[in-house]
Scaffold this motif. Structure first.
Motif, PDB file in Angstrom:
ATOM      1  N   UNK A   1      37.367  44.239  50.552  1.00 55.36           N
ATOM      2  CA  UNK A   1      37.143  43.547  49.281  1.00 55.36           C
ATOM      3  C   UNK A   1      36.768  44.523  48.171  1.00 55.36           C
ATOM      4  N   UNK A   2      36.069  45.574  48.489  1.00 55.76           N
ATOM      5  CA  UNK A   2      35.762  46.587  47.467  1.00 55.76           C
ATOM      6  C   UNK A   2      37.052  47.266  47.008  1.00 55.76           C
ATOM      7  N   UNK A   3      37.914  47.566  47.951  1.00 54.54           N
ATOM      8  CA  UNK A   3      39.201  48.176  47.604  1.00 54.54           C
ATOM      9  C   UNK A   3      40.018  47.228  46.733  1.00 54.54           C
ATOM     10  N   UNK A   4      40.044  45.957  47.096  1.00 54.01           N
ATOM     11  CA  UNK A   4      40.783  44.994  46.297  1.00 54.01           C
ATOM     12  C   UNK A   4      40.205  44.872  44.894  1.00 54.01           C
ATOM     13  N   UNK A   5      38.881  44.911  44.806  1.00 49.01           N
ATOM     14  CA  UNK A   5      38.243  44.775  43.492  1.00 49.01           C
ATOM     15  C   UNK A   5      38.553  45.971  42.605  1.00 49.01           C
ATOM     16  N   UNK A   6      38.541  47.156  43.185  1.00 51.97           N
ATOM     17  CA  UNK A   6      38.785  48.366  42.393  1.00 51.97           C
ATOM     18  C   UNK A   6      40.237  48.449  41.937  1.00 51.97           C
ATOM     19  N   UNK A   7      41.155  48.143  42.825  1.00 53.17           N
ATOM     20  CA  UNK A   7      42.567  48.272  42.480  1.00 53.17           C
ATOM     21  C   UNK A   7      43.027  47.128  41.590  1.00 53.17           C
ATOM     22  N   UNK A   8      42.533  45.900  41.879  1.00 51.88           N
ATOM     23  CA  UNK A   8      42.943  44.754  41.072  1.00 51.88           C
ATOM     24  C   UNK A   8      42.394  44.846  39.658  1.00 51.88           C
ATOM     25  N   UNK A   9      41.295  45.581  39.500  1.00 52.49           N
ATOM     26  CA  UNK A   9      40.785  45.845  38.167  1.00 52.49           C
ATOM     27  C   UNK A   9      40.111  44.676  37.513  1.00 52.49           C
ATOM     28  N   UNK A  10      38.976  44.275  38.012  1.00 51.01           N
ATOM     29  CA  UNK A  10      38.250  43.188  37.373  1.00 51.01           C
ATOM     30  C   UNK A  10      37.136  42.688  38.253  1.00 51.01           C
ATOM     31  N   UNK A  11      36.039  42.311  37.633  1.00 52.12           N
ATOM     32  CA  UNK A  11      34.907  41.822  38.411  1.00 52.12           C
ATOM     33  C   UNK A  11      35.206  40.485  39.068  1.00 52.12           C
ATOM     34  N   UNK A  12      36.165  39.731  38.522  1.00 48.62           N
ATOM     35  CA  UNK A  12      36.485  38.444  39.122  1.00 48.62           C
ATOM     36  C   UNK A  12      37.152  38.608  40.485  1.00 48.62           C
ATOM     37  N   UNK A  13      37.617  39.821  40.764  1.00 44.73           N
ATOM     38  CA  UNK A  13      38.203  40.088  42.055  1.00 44.73           C
ATOM     39  C   UNK A  13      37.160  40.654  43.018  1.00 44.73           C
ATOM     40  N   UNK A  14      35.905  40.616  42.631  1.00 42.51           N
ATOM     41  CA  UNK A  14      34.859  41.184  43.477  1.00 42.51           C
ATOM     42  C   UNK A  14      34.506  40.219  44.589  1.00 42.51           C
TER      43      UNK A  14
END
Length: 396
Positions: free
Chosen positions: A60-73
């Protein structure tokens, strides 16, 4: 706002899947590892749970960083409440272990005060016991987050339910054959040789596990979202077979509360299934529903008949008529525990401290000696099931 992931991230998330398969492996292995009562099993349970949690977090951290947005955290779709609760429990538990206010001296059977980091803040009654308990608890709470995330997907729900159903079916089958003297006992409670059931040395824990598996079997047998495909038929067969074995296993087990709770549980779930599949909506599922309900009713009849057989130890009717609830050892133990809770600090006495404090309580009732098997706990050794004020219905 919709995020479009890069092509290289659209592949199946390997880290998340690895966490899920570790979870499934533990679901199958933990009950057979003697319910994780031994140190080696508790350490392994904690390590595997922590590893699965770290893999899940990394995904999930990887997804949040690559997706670019806190809503993906990690704080997605209301998960923040579950994550915050788990974080608060772990923070409090580990802090209390490190900030212990006393240590338990097993040789003298008393608590000796020790210097703590912050004496005014919550602290455990014994540092070793609290840390020993918090390690597997950390893994279990981390696995709760993994299950809450993966459980939103039908394929993972089917995998979880299928694993629980197959594991429970194997334990029930072994326990039944064990009671029929066709297989050797895996474990024996020295003071109560009839208590063992499969890998469980205490019948109450075995009954609670079987009761927990009953809803998983119902999910596989009656899931409205399942498609009428060969795979769904296999899952329905697994669920129905697991229900049959679990209910019959309850009959061979000697847990009175387990049988009563299992019966109520089956009745509620059958009522739900009938209400969910009204006649006009049954269609081809009618045969599955009718066959499964019939199997459950027959299994319940067989199990209850065996349980109430005059030669079966712990007969439900005889036991409750001869020993009323208010004279039972479990009721007396709850009286002691209630007094202990009134005297305890707001944040308790640390994880796992009950087994140390129970025999030391000033609320101790001498009559428990004649009705309850009490053992003094030695840190680092297996906990006696008789030192707990447990109830099957609370476990379930």
């Amino acid at each position: 706002m919709t995020y479009v992931l890069p092509v290289h991230l659209e592949r199946p998330p390997m880290l998340r899947a690895a966490a899920g398969w570790i979870w499934i492996t533990l679901l199958a292995a933990a009950p057979w590892a003697y319910a994780c009562l031994d140190d080696w099993a508790k350490i392994g349970l904690g390590a595997a749970g922590v590893l699965a949690t770290l893999l899940w977090l990394a995904h999930h951290i990887r997804m949040a960083l690559v997706a670019g947005g806190t809503r993906r955290s990690l704080w997605w779709n209301g998960r923040w409440a579950c994550i915050a609760a788990v974080a608060a429990i772990l923070l409090l538990g580990w802090w209390m272990a490190g900030n212990a206010h006393s240590v338990y001296v097993a040789a003298q059977r008393h608590l000796t005060p020790v210097a703590s980091i912050l004496p005014a803040s919550p602290g455990a009654a014994d540092r070793f016991t609290a840390a020993e308990t918090m390690w597997p608890l950390t893994g279990i709470l981390g696995l709760l987050l993994v299950a809450a995330d993966l459980g939103r997907e039908p394929r993972w729900r089917e995998r979880f339910a299928g694993c629980v159903s197959l594991t429970a079916a194997s334990i029930a089958a072994y326990g039944i054959l064990e009671k029929l003297h066709l297989l050797p006992h895996l474990t024996v409670q020295p003071g109560f040789p009839t208590s063992a059931f499969g890998p469980f040395d205490y019948h109450g824990n075995a009954a609670a596990f079987l009761n927990l598996a009953i809803p998983a079997g119902f999910y596989l047998a009656f899931s409205r979202s399942a498609q009428l495909s060969p795979k769904s038929y296999i899952l329905r067969i697994i669920g129905s077979a697991s229900l049959l074995l679990c209910v019959v296993g309850e009959g061979f087990n000697i847990s009175r509360a387990g049988v009563m709770i299992g019966g109520v549980e089956v009745a509620v779930l059958v009522g739900w299934a009938v209400a969910a599949y009204r006649p006009r909506a049954l269609g081809r599922r009618f045969a599955w529903l009718g066959a499964a309900v019939l199997a459950i009713v027959l299994a319940a009849g067989v199990g209850v008949t065996l349980f109430l057989h005059p030669g079966h130890r712990g007969s439900l009717v005889e036991d409750y008529l001869q020993r009323p609830l208010w004279h039972s050892g479990r009721f007396l133990a709850w009286r002691v525990a209630w007094g202990m809770s009134a005297d305890a600090p707001w944040f308790g006495s640390g994880a796992g401290s009950f087994k140390l404090l129970f025999p030391l309580s000033p609320h101790w009732i001498p009559e428990l000696y004649s009705r309850w098997i009490i053992t003094w706990h030695t840190p680092g050794t297996r906990v006696s099931g008789w030192s707990y004020a447990c109830e099957d219905y609370l476990q379930t």
